[in-house]
Motif scaffolding. Structure first.
Motif, PDB file in Angstrom:
ATOM      1  N   UNK A   9       0.824  -1.210   0.000  1.00 55.02           N
ATOM      2  CA  UNK A   9       0.000   0.000   0.000  1.00 55.02           C
ATOM      3  C   UNK A   9       0.852   1.251   0.000  1.00 55.02           C
ATOM      4  N   UNK A  10       1.957   1.229   0.755  1.00 57.45           N
ATOM      5  CA  UNK A  10       2.873   2.371   0.765  1.00 57.45           C
ATOM      6  C   UNK A  10       3.469   2.602  -0.610  1.00 57.45           C
ATOM      7  N   UNK A  11       3.834   1.507  -1.287  1.00 55.57           N
ATOM      8  CA  UNK A  11       4.390   1.623  -2.646  1.00 55.57           C
ATOM      9  C   UNK A  11       3.356   2.186  -3.606  1.00 55.57           C
ATOM     10  N   UNK A  12       2.096   1.779  -3.411  1.00 54.05           N
ATOM     11  CA  UNK A  12       1.032   2.274  -4.280  1.00 54.05           C
ATOM     12  C   UNK A  12       0.830   3.773  -4.090  1.00 54.05           C
ATOM     13  N   UNK A  13       0.852   4.210  -2.825  1.00 56.32           N
ATOM     14  CA  UNK A  13       0.691   5.633  -2.565  1.00 56.32           C
ATOM     15  C   UNK A  13       1.858   6.429  -3.146  1.00 56.32           C
ATOM     16  N   UNK A  14       3.053   5.900  -3.011  1.00 61.01           N
ATOM     17  CA  UNK A  14       4.228   6.571  -3.563  1.00 61.01           C
ATOM     18  C   UNK A  14       4.094   6.761  -5.068  1.00 61.01           C
ATOM     19  N   UNK A  15       3.548   5.740  -5.740  1.00 57.25           N
ATOM     20  CA  UNK A  15       3.359   5.842  -7.184  1.00 57.25           C
ATOM     21  C   UNK A  15       2.279   6.871  -7.521  1.00 57.25           C
ATOM     22  N   UNK A  16       1.171   6.840  -6.759  1.00 54.36           N
ATOM     23  CA  UNK A  16       0.083   7.780  -7.016  1.00 54.36           C
ATOM     24  C   UNK A  16       0.539   9.227  -6.828  1.00 54.36           C
ATOM     25  N   UNK A  17       1.447   9.425  -5.888  1.00 55.12           N
ATOM     26  CA  UNK A  17       1.896  10.782  -5.574  1.00 55.12           C
ATOM     27  C   UNK A  17       3.091  11.242  -6.407  1.00 55.12           C
ATOM     28  N   UNK A  18       3.504  10.452  -7.388  1.00 52.71           N
ATOM     29  CA  UNK A  18       4.638  10.848  -8.230  1.00 52.71           C
ATOM     30  C   UNK A  18       4.432  12.207  -8.905  1.00 52.71           C
ATOM     31  N   UNK A  19       3.252  12.503  -9.459  1.00 52.10           N
ATOM     32  CA  UNK A  19       3.054  13.838 -10.051  1.00 52.10           C
ATOM     33  C   UNK A  19       3.225  14.960  -9.030  1.00 52.10           C
ATOM     34  N   UNK A  20       2.729  14.732  -7.815  1.00 57.44           N
ATOM     35  CA  UNK A  20       2.883  15.720  -6.738  1.00 57.44           C
ATOM     36  C   UNK A  20       4.355  15.918  -6.386  1.00 57.44           C
TER      37      UNK A  20
END
Length: 210
Positions: A9-20
């Motif tokens: 889940x942490x890895x998924x959030x990190x990917x989702x927040x890449x644009x940010x």
């Protein structure tokens, strides 16, 4: 920031927040952060709370920057490809939605009675002071017609600026800003001065060079 409790889940959030993260890591002007900290000269907010407010404000600002770049079709941000140009529209839109959720969660933790009225501020189509002034002049129709197009055409934008200048709207805005600057400095003196805030006002005078 917590998205899921698991490592995946942490890895998924990190990917989702890449644009940010992409926009957050760009070089920024310090006057915005300096303005926020300067008010603490009077407010005396505990440092941990102040840092959280600053972090939330930064997240919100970056969120609006990413969204504005999408809506305007902007390709570069400070000389670097924009978030949606780099990571694609689907991931960037998901990142905006997730950021808005995180902002709300952090506001709720900061103050349980905080409301989530952020979407109004994300709405496009706000009238700036020069435009509002121009709507009361003979250039009204031409300027509003250009405004409705939300154009990216440089020549058309230049023409609109020339209309605003002819209408006296830009000079009116300069006069208002000059008056506000003077009034703010007078108020600061009444409260015994605030060197950090006065420095911020000095930085904001850059509009005089435009």
């Amino acid at each position: 920031m917590s998205f899921l409790n698991s490592k995946s889940g942490d890895n998924m959030e990190e990917k989702i927040l890449l644009p940010y993260t992409h926009i957050k890591n760009l070089p920024t002007k310090e006057w915005c952060r300096n303005m926020q900290t300067s008010f603490n000269h009077w407010l005396r907010v505990p440092q941990d709370k102040l840092e959280e407010v600053i972090n939330i404000t930064e997240m919100f600002y970056i969120c609006t920057v990413i969204e504005d770049d999408i809506l305007d079709g902007t390709k570069l941000r400070r000389g670097v490809p924009t978030a949606h140009s780099t990571f694609g529209l689907p991931l960037t839109v998901n990142s905006i939605s997730h950021l808005q959720l995180l902002i709300l969660q952090r506001c709720m933790r900061l103050h349980p009675k905080s409301s989530g009225d952020f979407y109004d501020d994300l709405t496009e189509g706000k009238f700036t002071l020069p435009i509002i002034h121009a709507t009361k002049t003979s250039k009204r129709d031409a300027i509003l017609n250009i405004l409705k197009q939300k154009t990216n055409d440089f020549t058309l934008k230049q023409y609109c600026v020339s209309l605003l200048e002819q209408a006296g709207s830009l000079q009116y805005t300069r006069d208002v800003l000059t008056k506000l600057d003077s009034e703010l400095r007078d108020e600061i003196k009444k409260f015994g001065g605030n060197p950090p805030l006065e420095a911020v006002l000095d930085d904001l005078l850059s509009w005089r060079d435009t």
